[in-house]
Design a protein around this motif. Structure first.
Motif, PDB file in Angstrom:
ATOM      1  N   THR A 175       0.837  -1.208   0.000  1.00 22.50           N
ATOM      2  CA  THR A 175       0.000   0.000   0.000  1.00 22.50           C
ATOM      3  C   THR A 175       0.870   1.256   0.000  1.00 22.50           C
ATOM      4  N   ALA A 176       1.944   1.241   0.812  1.00 29.03           N
ATOM      5  CA  ALA A 176       2.857   2.385   0.859  1.00 29.03           C
ATOM      6  C   ALA A 176       3.531   2.593  -0.491  1.00 29.03           C
ATOM      7  N   ARG A 177       3.860   1.503  -1.170  1.00 28.83           N
ATOM      8  CA  ARG A 177       4.484   1.613  -2.496  1.00 28.83           C
ATOM      9  C   ARG A 177       3.511   2.225  -3.503  1.00 28.83           C
ATOM     10  N   GLY A 178       2.236   1.860  -3.413  1.00 28.02           N
ATOM     11  CA  GLY A 178       1.244   2.454  -4.296  1.00 28.02           C
ATOM     12  C   GLY A 178       1.085   3.940  -4.039  1.00 28.02           C
ATOM     13  N   ASP A 179       1.079   4.325  -2.756  1.00 29.09           N
ATOM     14  CA  ASP A 179       0.973   5.745  -2.408  1.00 29.09           C
ATOM     15  C   ASP A 179       2.181   6.521  -2.911  1.00 29.09           C
ATOM     16  N   LEU A 180       3.369   5.912  -2.810  1.00 34.07           N
ATOM     17  CA  LEU A 180       4.587   6.577  -3.274  1.00 34.07           C
ATOM     18  C   LEU A 180       4.537   6.811  -4.779  1.00 34.07           C
ATOM     19  N   ALA A 181       4.039   5.814  -5.526  1.00 33.34           N
ATOM     20  CA  ALA A 181       3.925   5.972  -6.972  1.00 33.34           C
ATOM     21  C   ALA A 181       2.943   7.083  -7.325  1.00 33.34           C
ATOM     22  N   ALA A 182       1.834   7.154  -6.578  1.00 35.15           N
ATOM     23  CA  ALA A 182       0.831   8.186  -6.848  1.00 35.15           C
ATOM     24  C   ALA A 182       1.390   9.581  -6.599  1.00 35.15           C
ATOM     25  N   PRO A 216       2.461   0.113  -9.076  1.00 33.48           N
ATOM     26  CA  PRO A 216       2.771  -1.307  -9.282  1.00 33.48           C
ATOM     27  C   PRO A 216       1.524  -2.162  -9.053  1.00 33.48           C
ATOM     28  N   LEU A 217       1.448  -3.274  -9.773  1.00 34.20           N
ATOM     29  CA  LEU A 217       0.360  -4.230  -9.605  1.00 34.20           C
ATOM     30  C   LEU A 217       0.861  -5.369  -8.726  1.00 34.20           C
ATOM     31  N   PHE A 218       0.152  -5.671  -7.666  1.00 34.35           N
ATOM     32  CA  PHE A 218       0.559  -6.709  -6.732  1.00 34.35           C
ATOM     33  C   PHE A 218      -0.461  -7.844  -6.731  1.00 34.35           C
ATOM     34  N   ALA A 219       0.035  -9.070  -6.779  1.00 31.55           N
ATOM     35  CA  ALA A 219      -0.797 -10.264  -6.673  1.00 31.55           C
ATOM     36  C   ALA A 219      -0.312 -11.056  -5.462  1.00 31.55           C
ATOM     37  N   LEU A 220      -1.142 -11.123  -4.437  1.00 28.45           N
ATOM     38  CA  LEU A 220      -0.756 -11.790  -3.202  1.00 28.45           C
ATOM     39  C   LEU A 220      -1.399 -13.166  -3.131  1.00 28.45           C
TER      40      LEU A 220
END
Length: 357
Positions: free
Chosen positions: A204-211, A218-222
């Motif tokens: 989630t933090a990585r998505g916020d950083l990209a925004a 990034p697309l994440f599949a867990l």
């Protein structure tokens, strides 16, 4: 042998113990053939707080937990200055008791503390001047922006940009060196961690950083993510480093896609896999990338100090696991590491807060 070895029966009595196990405890014995309470031996946590009976290594092992390198302080009449011992314990096959191993790590702990102090000096003496440089560079940049657009002004602006970039690289290097020192020497405090919560927090933090940087998220599949027994702070650093690498080493114009899953394997371990669609690892460098200051893509325009994966390796090894890098058959890289599984079936959600600290 210099290491202490003892076998404790299920009723708390000694089945055997070598002379070194007695010597490491300052020569103090119970005199009854049965283990006494921690206070009798002068056993404490490394910070000097009392050690409860439930935290004794043999007690935890009898309850079914494998104890790995638990550090204890021994201070009694036989060791008035104190001694740090690393204790490991594991239940014997057939439930006949537990085997306990003692190792003196006093000298190693002293060296570790000295290195930690040195790291603090480095942080103060090098980062502070860099902050001053950055401040004056920002002031100079404001001045140059207010000057007429001339060849001299453009040359000065270009030179200033080089100074700012060099300062940024130096700050990154210092931070990585401090992180490596910490992961190598800091005392780890493993607890049961809900790995899914921690991974969701990092992604989630990585998505916020990209925004915030106006770049594709990034697309994440867990997949299935099993709970582990690890230091929450170091575990978060490990996961964030590997995911950060997967995002960074992606070809221009390609949206990073990262898959994360785990599986339980023999030996009470959890194997975690992080797979990406990045540019991959050059042939012959799959082991070398974990060496200090090794950079596999020096000519690709990717910034870095070459310490990120060395830090990851150190974190995993300090937890008794291993880490390898392989090629992703679909293109990209796959990092696989192992960690001890959680000691309880269910891990409290409160651990998530610890992972963020």
């Amino acid at each position: 042998m210099s290491d202490g070895v003892a076998v404790v029966r299920t009723d708390g009595s000694w089945a055997m113990r070598n002379p070194a196990s007695v010597a490491l405890l300052g020569g103090v014995t119970s005199g009854t053939g049965t283990i006494a309470d921690p206070g009798h031996y002068g056993l404490f946590h490394p910070d000097g707080t009392p050690l409860p009976d439930a935290d004794m290594a043999h007690t935890r092992a009898l309850a079914g937990e494998d104890v790995h390198n638990m550090e204890l302080l021994v201070r009694n009449s036989g060791v008035p200055d104190g001694r740090i011992v690393s204790v490991s314990a594991r239940r014997l096959l057939g439930d006949d008791g537990v085997v306990v191993v003692f190792h003196d790590v006093t000298a190693e702990r002293r060296q570790r503390d000295e290195l930690a102090s040195f790291a603090g000096v480095v942080a103060h003496d090098l980062l502070n001047p860099l902050t001053t440089i950055d401040g004056w560079a920002e002031n100079l940049d404001d001045t140059l922006r207010g000057m007429p657009d001339t060849a001299a002004q453009r040359d000065a602006t270009d030179s200033l940009s080089r100074i700012v970039r060099a300062s940024g690289r130096m700050r990154h290097l210092i931070n990585d060196l401090l992180a490596y020192t910490t992961t190598r020497n800091a005392v780890i405090a493993p607890v049961d961690v809900r790995l899914r919560d921690l991974v969701v927090d990092v992604t989630t933090a990585r998505g916020d950083l990209a925004a915030s940087g106006a770049t594709p998220a990034p697309l994440f599949a867990l997949g299935r993510l099993h709970d582990v027994h690890a230091d929450p702070v170091l575990l978060r650093q490990l996961v964030d480093n590997l995911i950060g690498n997967a995002v960074k080493y992606t070809a221009p114009g390609v949206v990073p896609r990262i898959e994360i899953c785990s599986v339980r394997i023999e030996g009470d371990l959890v194997r975690v896999e992080i797979t990406d669609n990045g540019i991959g690892i050059p042939a012959g460098q799959h082991e070398a990338i974990f060496n200090n200051f090794h950079r596999a893509h020096r000519s690709g325009g990717y910034a870095g100090t070459g310490l990120g994966l060395a830090i990851c390796k150190r974190i995993v090894e300090r937890h008794g696991g291993s880490i390898i890098a392989t090629d992703n058959p679909g293109g990209g890289s796959r990092f696989v590491f192992t960690l001890p599984k959680a000691t309880r079936r269910e891990v409290a959600h409160a651990v998530k807060a610890n992972a963020r600290s």
